[in-house]
Write an enzyme that holds these catalytic residues in place. Structure first.
Site, mmCIF file in Angstrom:
data_model
loop_
_atom_site.group_PDB
_atom_site.id
_atom_site.type_symbol
_atom_site.label_atom_id
_atom_site.label_comp_id
_atom_site.label_asym_id
_atom_site.label_seq_id
_atom_site.Cartn_x
_atom_site.Cartn_y
_atom_site.Cartn_z
ATOM 1 C CD GLU A 263 -2.950 -0.541 2.540
ATOM 2 O OE1 GLU A 263 -2.891 0.586 3.082
ATOM 3 O OE2 GLU A 263 -3.668 -1.465 2.958
ATOM 4 C CD GLU A 317 -12.094 1.591 -0.054
ATOM 5 O OE1 GLU A 317 -12.562 0.661 0.646
ATOM 6 O OE2 GLU A 317 -10.880 1.746 -0.248
ATOM 7 C CE LYS A 320 -10.536 2.689 4.526
ATOM 8 N NZ LYS A 320 -9.160 2.470 4.055
ATOM 9 C CD GLU A 326 -7.848 6.274 6.656
ATOM 10 O OE1 GLU A 326 -8.234 5.172 6.239
ATOM 11 O OE2 GLU A 326 -6.647 6.573 6.755
#
Length: 461
Positions: A263, A317, A320, A326
């Site tokens: 990541e 997303e 999250k 985030e």
């Protein structure tokens, strides 16, 4: 991490073949959202962008089914909540491997399993289960004869380090070394697996913006930083973070274990106190990262080991938790529009680092703007064969026309067949930077190649 038309390509393929002089880029496909496209649409999006490697955070059936026969290689994950069960009993991992791995291969080409994710910072205190769970998963892979094709690892966060600056002083937290770091690295060594590392220069910059240059964090031109311990010069923060992990592994006796960045990314939006978050910086970071990986160089500490990196993440997303950042790491919005423009020309193909200008003829008016990829007849037969094997195997080129009896089998020469395969790969990957080199065995031309009566396509679907 790609699945190709295996039955057609067995004659020409060497599926374990990779080029040592190039890095690769993949992407994390997270799904903590309620507005994402269907998995089939996601696979089409990945292919349209030339992304042929993806990492998942579970083994969701609909996703693994959609990835079947897609030319995309896959890393799957066994989530942290299953670690205790996996550690307790191999019969659990036997069933998990049967239901979540064996069931989908070879149509879905799963090449690695991430056992847990950032386990050392998991609030459920799953660290004690990790190594036992990894060993049981490995034993289950051996039992089903999958251990040669599927590797295991477990992504660690940089917070596993007690020290990361300067990079040469990198060290693991003492309380982790004996119980988990050493036995985990020993297992990775024995199975020829890579240590998975999640590394985010954004976090380091946001916490130390008064000390760290933004250009240094974003792969832009900067004065660089010299490691006071060994004199090595660092031109970007990610390289420094990676070498801190290499130094930490070396300090506990595992200098030979390789590393993959599972990541890394930069948020396109953040809260007011999240210094550096923003779309311009995100575009600069990911764009710079792609170029940095494509150049094929390693880090200052390991210059001959090219970087393999998974960008985080494919989508924003919306479910999250945590700070605004985030929910804003995505390269794409859920409607499949790009959040910002990053050229996805990073493949597992060898990188064109030749200093010579590519020889091209003046294009005729009917071929303006079109280019093809052909074999370099001056290179060795071995290089041509390696490139041909790669293109028709892992590279996913359409090599059916050069099979015996097909339209481009004649002329029956290695150069002609390699040229067709190289061009198919090049067109399939949207003529991206670095996709016509094959370790110096190929180059770009702007006139249509002529080999017998064979016509070379200018697009590849």
């Amino acid at each position: 991490m790609a699945v190709f038309a295996l039955s057609l390509l067995l004659v020409l393929s060497s599926f374990s073949f990779t080029f040592a002089d190039s890095g690769m880029i993949g992407v994390n496909y997270g799904r903590i959202a309620d507005n994402l496209p269907a998995p089939e649409k996601v696979v089409s999006l990945l292919k349209s962008q030339g992304i042929n490697r993806v990492k998942l955070y579970d083994t969701e059936q609909s996703v693994l089914t959609a990835l079947a026969n897609s030319s995309i290689k896959v890393v799957v994950s066994l989530p942290n909540e299953y670690l205790a069960s996996a550690a307790a009993d191999q019969t659990y991992t036997d069933k998990w491997v049967q239901d979540n791995i064996k069931k989908y291969i070879p149509a879905t080409e799963i090449e690695a399993i991430a056992v847990g994710n950032e386990v050392f910072v998991d609030p459920r205190n799953t660290t004690t289960y990790l190594v036992a769970a990894m060993k049981n998963v490995q034993s289950s892979l051996v039992k089903f004869n999958l251990d040669k094709s599927i590797k295991i690892s477990s992504p660690i966060a940089l917070s596993a380090l007690a020290s990361s600056y300067p990079p040469s002083a990198g060290s693991f937290k003492p309380d982790l070394i004996e119980p988990v770091i050493k036995p985990m690295l020993d297992l990775l060594r024995k199975t020829s697996s890579h240590l998975m590392v999640n590394a985010y220069p954004f976090f380091a910059y946001a916490a130390n913006a008064d000390k760290i240059s933004l250009d240094y964090a974003l792969f832009k031109e900067n004065a660089g930083n010299v490691d006071s311990g060994n004199g090595l010069k660092y031109e970007n923060l990610l390289d420094a973070q990676i070498d801190a992990v290499f130094a930490a592994m070396s300090a506990v006796g595992f200098n030979d274990v390789k590393l993959v960045v599972t990541e890394t990314g930069w948020p396109s939006a953040g809260d007011e106190n999240e210094i550096g978050a923003g779309s311009d910086n995100a575009a600069a970071y990911n764009g710079g990262l792609v170029k940095r990986v494509l150049n094929g160089n390693g880090t200052p500490l390991k210059p001959k080991e090219p970087l393999d990196v998974y960008l985080f993440a494919l989508f924003n997303e919306n479910q999250k938790t945590g700070p605004t950042s985030e929910r804003n790491y995505g390269l794409f919005y859920p409607n499949e529009n790009k959040v910002y423009d990053v050229p996805f020309s990073a493949k597992s193909a060898p990188v064109d680092d030749s200093k010579e200008k590519v020889p091209v003829k003046a294009p005729s008016s009917s071929h303006v703007g079109q280019t093809w990829c052909v074999a370099n007849g001056k290179t060795t037969k071995e290089k041509l064969q390696e490139g041909l094997d790669y293109a028709c195997g892992e590279g996913g080129a359409d090599c059916r026309p050069i099979q015996k009896g097909a339209t481009c089998y004649d002329p029956e020469s290695l150069e002609a067949h390699a040229s067709y395969a190289f061009n198919s790969y090049y067109q399939k990957n949207a003529r991206g930077v670095g996709t016509c080199n094959f370790g110096g065995a190929a180059y770009v031309v702007s006139q249509p190649p002529k080999y017998g009566k064979c016509e070379f396509p200018t697009t590849q679907h």
